[in-house]
Design a protein around this motif. Structure first.
Motif, PDB file in Angstrom:
ATOM      1  N   HIS A 257      11.498  -8.332  13.415  1.00 32.17           N
ATOM      2  CA  HIS A 257      10.896  -7.188  14.117  1.00 32.17           C
ATOM      3  C   HIS A 257       9.387  -7.338  14.090  1.00 32.17           C
ATOM      4  O   HIS A 257       8.819  -7.724  13.080  1.00 32.17           O
ATOM      5  N   ASN A 258       8.758  -6.979  15.189  1.00 32.67           N
ATOM      6  CA  ASN A 258       7.328  -7.256  15.264  1.00 32.67           C
ATOM      7  C   ASN A 258       6.505  -6.381  14.338  1.00 32.67           C
ATOM      8  O   ASN A 258       5.367  -6.686  14.048  1.00 32.67           O
ATOM      9  N   SER A 259       7.056  -5.267  13.904  1.00 31.40           N
ATOM     10  CA  SER A 259       6.262  -4.413  13.035  1.00 31.40           C
ATOM     11  C   SER A 259       6.833  -4.287  11.639  1.00 31.40           C
ATOM     12  O   SER A 259       6.098  -4.128  10.683  1.00 31.40           O
ATOM     13  N   LEU A 260       8.170  -4.386  11.526  1.00 28.33           N
ATOM     14  CA  LEU A 260       8.781  -4.138  10.223  1.00 28.33           C
ATOM     15  C   LEU A 260       8.814  -5.360   9.337  1.00 28.33           C
ATOM     16  O   LEU A 260       9.379  -5.320   8.252  1.00 28.33           O
ATOM     17  N   TRP A 261       8.217  -6.457   9.781  1.00 27.68           N
ATOM     18  CA  TRP A 261       8.269  -7.677   8.976  1.00 27.68           C
ATOM     19  C   TRP A 261       7.637  -7.475   7.607  1.00 27.68           C
ATOM     20  O   TRP A 261       8.050  -8.087   6.622  1.00 27.68           O
ATOM     21  N   GLN A 262       6.641  -6.598   7.540  1.00 23.61           N
ATOM     22  CA  GLN A 262       5.995  -6.392   6.243  1.00 23.61           C
ATOM     23  C   GLN A 262       6.950  -5.753   5.257  1.00 23.61           C
ATOM     24  O   GLN A 262       6.922  -6.043   4.069  1.00 23.61           O
ATOM     25  N   ALA A 263       7.802  -4.853   5.768  1.00 23.65           N
ATOM     26  CA  ALA A 263       8.796  -4.256   4.887  1.00 23.65           C
ATOM     27  C   ALA A 263       9.785  -5.328   4.440  1.00 23.65           C
ATOM     28  O   ALA A 263      10.218  -5.339   3.289  1.00 23.65           O
TER      29      ALA A 263
ATOM     30  N   LYS B  14       2.397   1.827  12.014  1.00 26.77           N
ATOM     31  CA  LYS B  14       1.463   1.359  11.005  1.00 26.77           C
ATOM     32  C   LYS B  14       0.058   1.827  11.377  1.00 26.77           C
ATOM     33  O   LYS B  14      -0.366   1.665  12.508  1.00 26.77           O
ATOM     34  N   ASP B  40       0.239  -3.199  15.804  1.00 23.89           N
ATOM     35  CA  ASP B  40       1.387  -4.067  15.566  1.00 23.89           C
ATOM     36  C   ASP B  40       2.701  -3.516  16.076  1.00 23.89           C
ATOM     37  O   ASP B  40       3.765  -3.974  15.684  1.00 23.89           O
ATOM     38  N   LEU B 320       2.330  -1.847  -0.031  1.00 20.56           N
ATOM     39  CA  LEU B 320       1.857  -2.355   1.249  1.00 20.56           C
ATOM     40  C   LEU B 320       0.367  -2.059   1.395  1.00 20.56           C
ATOM     41  O   LEU B 320      -0.155  -1.141   0.767  1.00 20.56           O
ATOM     42  N   GLU B 339       3.213   2.973   7.170  1.00 17.68           N
ATOM     43  CA  GLU B 339       3.504   3.904   8.254  1.00 17.68           C
ATOM     44  C   GLU B 339       3.356   5.362   7.859  1.00 17.68           C
ATOM     45  O   GLU B 339       4.061   6.221   8.359  1.00 17.68           O
TER      46      GLU B 339
END
Lengths: 498, 349
Positions: A257-263, B14, B40, B320, B339
């Protein structure tokens, strides 16, 4: 599906009461209709029955009290039975509770057989249920929406001390009553798996029916933690492996996922066996849409010691910068990655730019290379050549000449650049001041000879070499003469003492 | 240093930049508004929130934003400027509880995937800088840039600030800061400052609210540096602060002895420089006159800063990164890649 030491049934009852709240609605409806004979309300007996089935005796008794005939003996008797029903509690051991309960049920049975409730069939029905009569309970199946509802009701009045490992049997019976295995929905299958304590089965069902792996992964994680707190550790065998498998799958899906990769990164951190390798592989696939994002990826990789990811990300960003003709940024990324080859390639690019335009494009980079000048030899040369260039501009002739000589003689300069350096040397050779010693001049000549003999230099360099050769030789000769004279004078000066 | 009371809200995007809306009058204390720019996501947005007295938050307005919001600042109490990773700058006006885009400057920064990386405002002038090393000077009344520095820098620029109305300061990914004199016609910087000889990116700049020659920067290796732009090319002091890259540095607008920093490692720190004054240390400015300048900021006194500044961590470390921070009165607003945004009230200064 836990492992607690307490009674199973209260928890089951609680679960049922949370999901099947019709009786509460019914009670509200009955109560809100303020009439003299609430028992005539169409929902009265149903609601009362529901409360009894769910073991909610207080509410059942409250409804019962509303009945106009409450003052009669049979109602009082029923009320007493309801009141006296033993309910499992943590203070009483299972054995003691069972004795009390059996006594109570025998009392119920005797009253039923004595015909106490014969006048009111509904009341009789309730009594039969309390007595645990299979017939009565079977009749209740039609009221139940699902098999597990009925299973719990049955257990309440036939086997309140049921253990977890026996639950499967009752579940099976309930399913049979409700149409058999063919009619199972996926939720039913999950619940069946739970009653049979078949964790892999449960997980398999969940994974097949649910869209993503969020629920099974987190469920397994909680169970795993609970399991590790449990004194007898192997209640559920191989749970850690199953948990890790689910977490890995879930995290992998997040990474795309383009945004949830950090999670996703955080989830990988929780997988002790394979998390790191998977993260390493997937982190490289995160789309580097900007410097800001690339820096974040690099920081994540650095924190976890994934140096190969750091290096490859820097290289990718460097190449991107290069594709946009931004050599300055590209070089900074190359230096950050510590990659000698890439740095050499970019240094060659910058040198080529210089020979084309006569200027350096990123002077503020070259002037401030600092420690990173040693990353690649080519870069060292480039830095030094820039220094020479500055010295030339500032008129520092001695320094410039010296540096120029050392660049050639030390072979730091790439072969293709020698001709440029030699041509640069000509003004210094032909200047009035003697800037090169005779030794240095011989060495310069040697470099020239070597260059001429070298057959591998490209055609256009050869042409330039041929054009300039005479001029260079002339300049060298002139300087050699002057240098020898000057050195001779110095020697001669000391000789004249004798 | 006590912190009491904090509230937060999950916004499912985010957060890249969070900025308190400037108070138009002092009666507004207690119902402050702030804007958040996201990044993002497939569709990014700028949202405006209002904090009610009971600790709850209300979404006042939201508007789509093309590309990541890379920089955001309030030009006036109603005008919000953003820079975008798609290479453009936008100006939004808050009117009747809606955010409308009243001005767009497109294609300011082309080359480089990150587009425009920062925006700064001074009066009616806006400045943007980008990954392509360009700087654009814009005026809110004109649809074309007033001035363009095509090769302001030979690599990506990370942040930009106006030390004075006629000066512009940029920081780049190599650890250099460049000062541009906007009144002259030259395309080059009038001064260049170097953090160190290693190529460590300077991520953020903060200017002292009243003394424009004092600047604090946060770097990619977690170092904070205090600079006096009038003196020398190197920082006055370097403080090793966070272990992770510094995301943002902010001076408290009314009490500049206090600064706040946040990092990619999920940390949020409050630096109390007032203890330097009270410790009785001579605050000596390094001006050539040799006399003690007692009005100078304590941040310039390097030894004192290293030993006497009190640092407090305002929150426990987050998993994070925290991307942005802003401070108004006694409230600190911050948010990041988890987020959600957070407000800590009653920060004691």
């Amino acid at each position: 599906d836990p492992k607690s030491e307490g009674y199973l049934l209260p928890q089951l009852l609680h679960w049922i009461s949370l999901h099947f709240k019709d009786c509460e609605d019914g009670a509200r409806s009955v109560l809100s209709q303020s009439s003299d004979s609430p028992e005539d309300h169409v929902l009265y007996w149903d609601t009362l029955l529901d409360f009894v089935l769910q073991g909610r005796m207080d509410q059942a008794r409250n409804l019962l009290k509303l009945h106009t005939d409450f003052n009669t003996d049979m109602f009082a008797s029923m009320d007493q039975l309801l009141r006296k029903m033993p309910l499992p509690s943590n203070t009483v051991s299972c054995g003691d509770f069972l004795i009390k309960w059996k006594n109570w049920q025998m009392e119920v049975v005797s009253r039923v057989q004595a015909g106490e409730f014969a006048v009111y069939p509904q009341l009789n029905n309730i009594a039969e249920i309390l007595a645990g009569s299979e017939e009565a309970l079977d009749g209740m199946a039609n009221k139940c929406k699902t098999w597990y509802q009925w299973m719990v009701y049955r257990l309440l009045y036939t086997n309140p001390c049921v253990a977890t490992y026996d639950l499967g049997v009752y579940a099976q019976q309930a399913i049979d009553r409700f149409g058999g295995l063919d009619t199972l929905t996926s939720l039913d299958s999950v619940l069946l798996g739970l009653t049979e304590l078949d964790l892999p089965q449960v997980v398999k069902e969940l994974c097949m029916t649910l869209d993503g792996l969020w629920f099974p992964a987190h469920l397994l994680d909680i169970l795993c933690h609970a399991n590790s707190l449990n004194p007898n550790k192997n209640v559920i065998p191989n749970i850690a492996g199953l948990r890790e498998y689910l977490l890995l799958e879930y995290a992998t899906s997040l990474m795309s996922h383009n945004s949830l990769w950090q999670a996703g990164v955080i989830y990988f951190d929780q997988c002790p066996v394979q998390g790191r390798q998977r993260l390493e592989a997937l982190l490289e696939r995160v789309a580097l849409t900007s410097n800001y994002k690339a820096n974040k990826v690099i920081h994540i990789a650095k924190e976890r010691g994934l140096h190969s990811v750091v290096a490859s990300t820097c290289k990718v960003m460097g190449m991107k910068a290069l594709a946009g003709n931004d050599t300055g940024s590209a070089m900074t990324w190359a230096l950050r990655s510590g990659d000698a080859k890439f740095t050499t390639f970019l240094a060659d690019r910058l040198l080529a730019e210089y020979t084309q335009s006569g200027r350096f494009s990123s002077t503020d980079l070259l002037d401030n290379l600092g420690a990173s000048i040693i990353v690649s030899e080519r870069l060292t040369f480039l830095g030094k050549y820039r220094e020479f260039s500055r010295m030339r501009e500032e008129g520092d002739n001695t320094g410039a000449a010296d540096l120029l000589h050392s660049l050639l003689w030390s072979r730091l300069a790439p072969k293709y650049f020698w001709i440029t350096l030699l041509i640069d040397a000509v003004p210094y050779l032909t200047s009035d001041e003697v800037l090169f010693t005779s030794d240095q001049t011989y060495q310069l000549l040697q470099c020239l000879e070597e260059l001429i003999k070298d057959t591998s230099i490209p055609e256009k360099h050869r042409i330039v070499l041929e054009e300039e050769e005479t001029a260079i030789r002339l300049a060298v000769a002139k300087n050699l003469a002057l240098a020898l004279i000057k050195e001779g004078d110095n020697n001669g000066g000391s000789n004249s003492v004798y | 240093m006590r912190v009491s009371g904090g509230t937060s809200r999950f916004v499912s995007k985010k957060c890249r930049k969070l900025r308190w809306k400037p108070l138009s009058d002092s009666l507004q204390i207690g119902s402050e508004m702030f804007a958040i720019g996201s990044w993002d996501d497939e569709e990014n947005e700028v949202t405006l929130w209002k904090s009610a007295n009971n600790g709850d938050f209300q979404l006042v307005a939201s508007v789509e934003h093309k590309g990541d919001v890379t920089g955001m600042c309030w030009q006036t109490t109603d005008l919000l400027a953003t820079s975008s990773s798609a290479g453009q700058a936008n100006l939004y006006k808050l009117e009747h509880k809606k955010l409308c885009r009243i001005q767009e400057w497109g294609e300011l920064h082309g080359r480089g995937g990150g587009g425009a990386t920062c925006v700064a405002a001074y009066g009616e002038t806006l400045a943007t800088a980008g990954e392509d090393g360009k700087v654009n000077i814009l005026n809110v009344r004109q649809s074309n840039p007033v001035k363009v520095y095509d090769s302001a820098d030979s690599c990506s620029i990370n942040d930009i600030v106006f030390p004075r109305s006629s000066e512009l300061l940029t920081s780049n990914m190599r650890g250099q800061m460049k000062l541009f004199d906007l009144r002259s016609n030259k395309q080059e910087a009038s001064s260049v400052y170097m953090l160190s000889n290693d190529q460590v990116a300077i991520n953020c700049l903060a200017k002292h609210p009243s003394q424009g020659h004092i600047v604090i920067t946060g770097a990619e290796n977690g170092l904070l540096a205090v600079w006096d732009l009038r003196q020398g090319k190197h920082p006055t002091t370097i403080l090793s602060a966070h272990k992770a890259p510094v995301s943002e540095v902010k001076f408290h607008p009314d009490q500049p002895d206090h600064i706040f920093t946040c990092s990619q490692g999920g940390e949020l720190w409050h630096w109390n420089g007032a203890s330097i004054r009270t410790a009785g240390v001579h605050v000596s400015a390094m001006n050539g006159s040799g006399s003690l300048d007692t009005t100078s900021s304590p941040w310039l006194s390097s030894e004192a800063v290293k030993h006497k500044v009190e640092t407090t961590s305002l929150i426990s470390q987050q998993p994070l990164p925290i991307n942005s921070i802003d401070v108004l009165g006694h409230s600190v607003l911050f948010g990041g890649d988890n987020e959600a945004f957070y407000i800590l009230n009653n920060i004691l200064l």
